[in-house]
Design a protein around this motif. Structure first.
Motif, PDB file in Angstrom:
ATOM      1  N   ILE A 541       0.866  -1.187   0.000  1.00 25.17           N
ATOM      2  CA  ILE A 541       0.000   0.000   0.000  1.00 25.17           C
ATOM      3  C   ILE A 541       0.904   1.239   0.000  1.00 25.17           C
ATOM      4  N   VAL A 542       0.465   2.245  -0.702  1.00 24.01           N
ATOM      5  CA  VAL A 542       1.238   3.482  -0.771  1.00 24.01           C
ATOM      6  C   VAL A 542       0.458   4.538   0.009  1.00 24.01           C
ATOM      7  N   LEU A 543       1.107   5.087   1.028  1.00 26.86           N
ATOM      8  CA  LEU A 543       0.439   6.102   1.847  1.00 26.86           C
ATOM      9  C   LEU A 543       0.876   7.492   1.423  1.00 26.86           C
ATOM     10  N   GLN A 556       2.069  -4.415 -10.519  1.00 28.73           N
ATOM     11  CA  GLN A 556       0.845  -3.632 -10.778  1.00 28.73           C
ATOM     12  C   GLN A 556       1.074  -2.149 -10.523  1.00 28.73           C
ATOM     13  N   LEU A 557       1.763  -1.871  -9.418  1.00 27.45           N
ATOM     14  CA  LEU A 557       1.958  -0.452  -9.053  1.00 27.45           C
ATOM     15  C   LEU A 557       2.878   0.253 -10.042  1.00 27.45           C
ATOM     16  N   LEU A 558       3.854  -0.469 -10.526  1.00 34.17           N
ATOM     17  CA  LEU A 558       4.735   0.166 -11.518  1.00 34.17           C
ATOM     18  C   LEU A 558       3.956   0.466 -12.791  1.00 34.17           C
ATOM     19  N   LYS A 559       3.094  -0.465 -13.123  1.00 36.19           N
ATOM     20  CA  LYS A 559       2.299  -0.260 -14.348  1.00 36.19           C
ATOM     21  C   LYS A 559       1.379   0.943 -14.199  1.00 36.19           C
ATOM     22  N   LEU A 563       2.364   7.308  -7.710  1.00 35.44           N
ATOM     23  CA  LEU A 563       3.365   7.697  -6.703  1.00 35.44           C
ATOM     24  C   LEU A 563       4.425   6.609  -6.505  1.00 35.44           C
ATOM     25  N   TYR A 564       3.970   5.340  -6.503  1.00 34.89           N
ATOM     26  CA  TYR A 564       4.907   4.241  -6.309  1.00 34.89           C
ATOM     27  C   TYR A 564       5.942   4.252  -7.439  1.00 34.89           C
ATOM     28  N   TYR A 565       5.447   4.438  -8.629  1.00 36.65           N
ATOM     29  CA  TYR A 565       6.338   4.493  -9.785  1.00 36.65           C
ATOM     30  C   TYR A 565       7.359   5.625  -9.605  1.00 36.65           C
ATOM     31  N   ASP A 566       6.872   6.772  -9.130  1.00 34.29           N
ATOM     32  CA  ASP A 566       7.774   7.917  -8.932  1.00 34.29           C
ATOM     33  C   ASP A 566       8.850   7.592  -7.900  1.00 34.29           C
ATOM     34  N   GLY A 575      17.549   6.942 -12.836  1.00 31.57           N
ATOM     35  CA  GLY A 575      16.218   7.524 -12.956  1.00 31.57           C
ATOM     36  C   GLY A 575      15.389   6.856 -14.037  1.00 31.57           C
ATOM     37  N   GLN A 576      15.929   5.810 -14.622  1.00 31.21           N
ATOM     38  CA  GLN A 576      15.207   5.110 -15.696  1.00 31.21           C
ATOM     39  C   GLN A 576      14.504   3.889 -15.119  1.00 31.21           C
ATOM     40  N   SER A 577      13.347   3.599 -15.574  1.00 29.47           N
ATOM     41  CA  SER A 577      12.658   2.404 -15.142  1.00 29.47           C
ATOM     42  C   SER A 577      12.329   1.546 -16.350  1.00 29.47           C
ATOM     43  N   ALA A 578      12.220   0.245 -16.073  1.00 27.59           N
ATOM     44  CA  ALA A 578      11.835  -0.657 -17.164  1.00 27.59           C
ATOM     45  C   ALA A 578      10.394  -0.412 -17.551  1.00 27.59           C
ATOM     46  N   TYR A 579       9.693   0.283 -16.650  1.00 28.43           N
ATOM     47  CA  TYR A 579       8.265   0.532 -16.902  1.00 28.43           C
ATOM     48  C   TYR A 579       8.054   1.980 -17.295  1.00 28.43           C
ATOM     49  N   PRO A 580       7.725   2.240 -18.520  1.00 30.29           N
ATOM     50  CA  PRO A 580       7.488   3.644 -18.870  1.00 30.29           C
ATOM     51  C   PRO A 580       6.228   4.168 -18.169  1.00 30.29           C
ATOM     52  N   LYS A 581       6.331   5.394 -17.683  1.00 30.36           N
ATOM     53  CA  LYS A 581       5.210   5.995 -16.967  1.00 30.36           C
ATOM     54  C   LYS A 581       4.013   6.157 -17.892  1.00 30.36           C
ATOM     55  N   LYS A 582       2.851   5.842 -17.309  1.00 30.70           N
ATOM     56  CA  LYS A 582       1.637   5.995 -18.123  1.00 30.70           C
ATOM     57  C   LYS A 582       1.363   7.456 -18.412  1.00 30.70           C
ATOM     58  N   ALA A 583       0.812   7.721 -19.578  1.00 29.80           N
ATOM     59  CA  ALA A 583       0.498   9.095 -19.927  1.00 29.80           C
ATOM     60  C   ALA A 583      -0.685   9.572 -19.105  1.00 29.80           C
TER      61      ALA A 583
END
Ligand SMILES: Nc1ncnc2c1ncn2[C@@H]1O[C@H](COP(=O)(O)OP(=O)(O)OP(=O)(O)O)[C@@H](O)[C@H]1O
Length: 583
Positions: A541-543, A556-559, A563-566, A575-583
């Motif tokens: 859970i992200v608070l 799931q959270l990365l997808k 905030l979790y992705y950030d 600063g690069q992730s394998a998961y591109p941030k959703k638009a």
């Protein structure tokens, strides 16, 4: 004022006290026989052609009186003073037992130094009151009453009245001064609390003070406090020191009156020279007890002020207690939160808001969020460190308020954010002063928490005595030792509150891997700022500002790209992730 603690103690030791007071009574009374016998001896020697045998008989009497006084005094002192020490110990234990019952909310508003003052100064003042001061008063009362009785009955009533005329004024003066002493003593005790608090803070914060070169300003702050305490003490002394001097002055008048009127009565043949000597003896006997009244009043006033302070503390009810029907079984398995909202006392904004979650038994929950988002608050509520209304937190299907505190906390393992290491051996820090753990269990807990190698490097291994708060360990070692302390209990629910923040990434990974292996089927809650510590959890859970803003597995959270992705991208070097941030 509630005297129940004292009454319980006196009741338990009534026979010892009665014996002590009996010997004290005997010692004081026998003492007052001495002037009479001395007076008789003087009269015998004054008579022409006195019989030596009769005088020797009186001398023998005096020797017996002295011996009896010695024996009785020795006995009562041993009994009464020893009991006062027992009282001090008993009271201090009651106080510390009470401190241990009080919840964290109490400590939020109290200073350590002040609490130390209760346990040391106030309890010592109570001991002085119910030990030496009570003994002195009882002793003094018996001596004064029997001496005055003998002065009246065996010497002369008129001479007694004249000589003792200044006494009522002395007593009034003492009563008047006593009240002032009590008020001023309370101020001294409060100042003492402030000073010891400062010393304690300076010592624990010495590294910060030095790093910020704050020695001079700290010293100035301390000097100001210390001067205030000195002033409070001087104000107290000014009142309490005047008292004995005034009493002695009053007595000097008594002796002058006795000399003037008593010698005239001897010359007129109204009383014998022996009676005059006996009268003087009695007057001298009552000087000491009455001069000590000043001291006794001071001690009593201080004792009463301290008793008042102690009473104020002891009557504070712990705001978190066992409910009458509370279950004495340790919780196990699922954790459920239903619409949990929590405010700290005196704060407007909630630290947690509308938190709902279900953590099945054997699962691991990860909690992540920025600083101040409410992660530690959530952990502390599971322990009932603060009050939560019923119907909000359930463990094993039972409301958290339905468990006894001992059972609830016994079923949970906790490694808080600010680990605490005791000034004891490494082993004692792991077993937490509990017997019953085998050497293998201690070593296994150390192995699991990856601290075993570090312990091997210490001069005496598991027997090495650690400095206060573990000063001779690194931050990461302290954390791992605290994890070993939690793991050895093999709790049904384990909560690690940012407990890996000071260990390197590789060690963190190894500890988490070991936890996964050994805690199969048990419930875990991992709180962290770091994604690496929670990414393997069954649910994360992200608070944010006390609310759950995201929930799911790591993938799931990365997808989701929220905030979790950030946080994840912030924590990965490039600063690069394998998961591109959703638009
Ligand atoms: N004893 C307390 N009294 C009043 N407010 C408190 C207390 N403890 C924490 N708070 C407040 O509650 C909020 C949540 O604090 P909490 O310690 O739970 O955050 P956290 O997410 O654990 O932060 P961190 O990651 O920095 O440890 C913060 O705004 C904090 O100031």
């Amino acid at each position: 004022m509630d005297f129940s603690v004292l009454l319980r103690f006196f009741k338990a030791r009534k026979f010892s006290y009665l014996t002590g007071f009996a010997f004290m009574f005997a010692a004081s009374f026998i003492q007052t026989l001495f002037p009479r016998v001395l007076g008789s001896a003087v009269d015998l020697m004054k008579a022409s052609g006195f019989a030596v045998r009769q005088v020797m008989f009186q001398v023998l009497w005096m020797t017996l009186i002295a011996a009896a006084v010695f024996v009785c005094t020795f006995l009562w002192r041993n009994i009464i003073i020893a009991n006062a020490r027992n009282l001090e110990c008993y009271f201090r234990e009651e106080l510390v037992r009470h401190f241990l019952k009080l919840s964290p909310a109490f400590y939020n508003t109290r200073k350590t130094g002040d609490l130390i003052a209760y346990a040391i100064n106030d309890i010592s003042a109570v001991r002085m009151t119910f030990g030496p001061a009570t003994a002195m008063s009882f002793n003094g009362i018996v001596i004064c009453f029997s001496s005055v009785y003998f002065m009246f009955a065996t010497v002369d009533a008129r001479l007694t009245l004249i000589t003792l005329a200044p006494l009522p004024f002395i007593i009034l003066l003492m009563l008047f001064t006593g009240r002032k002493v009590q008020t001023r003593f309370r101020i001294v005790q409060n100042q003492f609390g402030a000073v010891s608090d400062r010393v304690q803070e300076n010592i624990s914060g010495i590294r910060v003070i030095k790093a910020y070169v704050q020695e001079r300003s700290e010293m100035e702050r301390f000097s100001a406090l210390s001067s205030r305490m000195k002033q409070a003490n001087l104000d107290l002394i000014r009142v309490s020191a005047a008292l004995p001097a005034m009493i002695e002055f009053g007595f000097a008048i008594c002796f002058v009156l006795n000399l003037v009127f008593g010698s005239r009565m001897v010359l007129r043949g109204e009383i014998s020279i022996g009676m005059f000597v006996a009268f003087n003896g009695y007057l001298s006997l009552i000087v000491n007890p009455i001069v000590s009244i000043g001291r006794i009043v001071t001690i009593f006033q201080r004792g009463m002020a301290s008793l008042g302070r102690l009473h104020d503390i002891l009557r504070i009810q712990p705001d978190i207690q066992d409910l009458p029907q509370a279950a004495d079984i340790q919780p196990d398995g699922p954790v459920e939160l239903r619409d949990l909202t929590f405010h700290y006392d005196g704060t407007g904004t909630p630290a947690l808001k509308d938190i709902s979650l279900v953590l099945p038994k054997g699962h691991t929950l990860g909690i992540i969020g920025h600083t101040g988002s409410g992660k530690s608050t959530l952990a502390s509520l599971l322990f009932r460190f603060f009050y939560v209304e019923s119907g909000r937190i359930f463990l094993n299907g039972r409301d958290i308020n339905g468990y006894t505190l001992e059972a609830l906390r016994g079923g949970l393992g906790y490694v808080p954010q600010d680990t605490f290491i005791f000034a004891a051996s490494v082993r004692e820090n792991i077993v937490f002063f509990k017997d019953g753990y085998s050497e293998e269990e201690v070593r296994e807990a150390a192995r699991l928490s990856m601290i075993a190698d570090s312990i091997g490097g210490l001069p005496e291994g598991y027997d090495t005595i650690l400095g206060e708060r573990g000063v001779n360990l690194s931050g990461g070692q302290k954390q791992r030792l605290a994890i070993a302390r939690a793991l050895i209990r093999n709790p049904a629910i384990l909560i690690l509150d940012d407990a890996l923040s000071a260990v390197d990434a590789v060690t963190e990974g190894l500890i988490l891997e070991r936890l996964r292996q050994t805690r199969q089927g048990k419930t875990n809650i991992l709180i962290s700022h770091r994604v690496s510590a929670v990414m393997e959890a069954d649910e994360i859970i992200v608070l944010d500002k006390g609310m759950i803003v995201e929930r799911g597995t790591h993938a799931q959270l990365l997808k989701e790209g929220g905030l979790y992705y950030d946080i994840y991208t912030e924590q990965h070097e490039d600063g690069q992730s394998a998961y591109p941030k959703k638009a």
